[in-house]
Design a protein around this motif. Sequence first.
Motif, PDB file in Angstrom:
ATOM      1  N   ALA A 131      40.581  40.252  37.237  1.00 29.11           N
ATOM      2  CA  ALA A 131      40.680  38.534  38.289  1.00 29.11           C
ATOM      3  C   ALA A 131      38.704  38.547  38.419  1.00 29.11           C
ATOM      4  CB  ALA A 131      41.011  39.036  39.070  1.00 29.11           C
ATOM      5  N   ARG A 132      38.255  39.812  38.724  1.00 30.49           N
ATOM      6  CA  ARG A 132      36.600  39.464  39.032  1.00 30.49           C
ATOM      7  C   ARG A 132      35.412  39.249  38.126  1.00 30.49           C
ATOM      8  NH1 ARG A 132      35.054  43.283  43.191  1.00 30.49           N
ATOM      9  NH2 ARG A 132      37.051  45.067  44.323  1.00 30.49           N
ATOM     10  N   SER A 133      35.969  39.336  36.768  1.00 31.85           N
ATOM     11  CA  SER A 133      35.513  39.300  35.414  1.00 31.85           C
ATOM     12  C   SER A 133      35.302  37.394  35.251  1.00 31.85           C
ATOM     13  CB  SER A 133      34.493  39.692  34.312  1.00 31.85           C
ATOM     14  OG  SER A 133      35.006  41.286  34.663  1.00 31.85           O
ATOM     15  N   GLY A 134      36.493  36.860  35.425  1.00 32.90           N
ATOM     16  CA  GLY A 134      37.237  35.827  36.054  1.00 32.90           C
ATOM     17  C   GLY A 134      37.641  35.316  33.802  1.00 32.90           C
ATOM     18  N   VAL A 135      37.727  36.274  32.872  1.00 43.29           N
ATOM     19  CA  VAL A 135      38.684  36.888  31.716  1.00 43.29           C
ATOM     20  C   VAL A 135      39.563  36.480  31.316  1.00 43.29           C
ATOM     21  CG1 VAL A 135      36.167  37.524  31.138  1.00 43.29           C
ATOM     22  CG2 VAL A 135      37.903  39.142  31.713  1.00 43.29           C
ATOM     23  N   TRP A 136      40.345  36.431  30.607  1.00 44.13           N
ATOM     24  CA  TRP A 136      41.200  36.228  29.644  1.00 44.13           C
ATOM     25  C   TRP A 136      41.340  37.828  28.773  1.00 44.13           C
ATOM     26  CZ3 TRP A 136      46.358  33.964  29.516  1.00 44.13           C
ATOM     27  CH2 TRP A 136      45.893  32.408  30.252  1.00 44.13           C
TER      28      TRP A 136
END
Length: 276
Positions: free
Chosen positions: A73-78
Amino acid sequence: MRAALVQLSVTDDPEANLPATLGHIRAAAEAGAGFVLTPECTGCLSSSREHQRRIFRHEEEDATLAALRDQAARSGVWLLVGSLGLLTHDGDGRFANRSFLIGPDGAIVARYDKIHMFDVNVSETEVYRESAAYRPGARAVLADTPFGRIGMTVCYDLRFPHLYRRLAQAGAEILTVPAAFNHLTGAAHWEVLLRARAIETGCIVLAPAQTGFHAEVHGKGRRTHGHSLAVAPWGEVLADAGTETGVTLVDLDLSQVARARHRVPSLGHDRPFEGP
């Protein structure tokens, strides 16, 4: 879509392993990856069943999973968490070897329990009986993402091509094969099997791996092959991580899937036959 294969060399201490894993995920995101994949046994690698019973937790209580969800979530990645060893409520007390697909909001999108158990005699001194501690999964899993449909598998599943064919015929475009592949069998079979699965299915194959010697305080340790691979649908190796830990980036072109399947449409050529 830029993907990142995270290659690890974990010990049997989940708390000590976690910072490096989180750091690799952050580095991958900073390098532009939107899909980050970690290997099998991301939390820890242990040969001691007693130690596993002490440190494994149920999914909802697992600190490594919670931290990885937060980092996604912090990095905004799958994020594909290759697998974690988890407690189950099974009557025989066996664990689950479970892979997770986590969305960029930190939510769990899909779970897959490894179906095929690594019960093999690699050599006179290396014998594995995964089924003695882990109960096999019973369901193949597809997951939809904005960049493609993913078929989830784990390590020893790689030797069972019918699973990959079923996933591809059901719509998978990307196959994930997180692994802690044995160093002896890996040297002989890892690359050729991954390339075969890509060619047979016309899928992109992404296989993040464990590497090197895995020291254990509560066991004898073991050695894994490394060489996290990304393979194109036509069989070309797009990326090979070698044997060092770290992040390997690869840009995915999903149009290659359609092109490969148009050239050799074998997924639609199954024929009934008799025997043996």
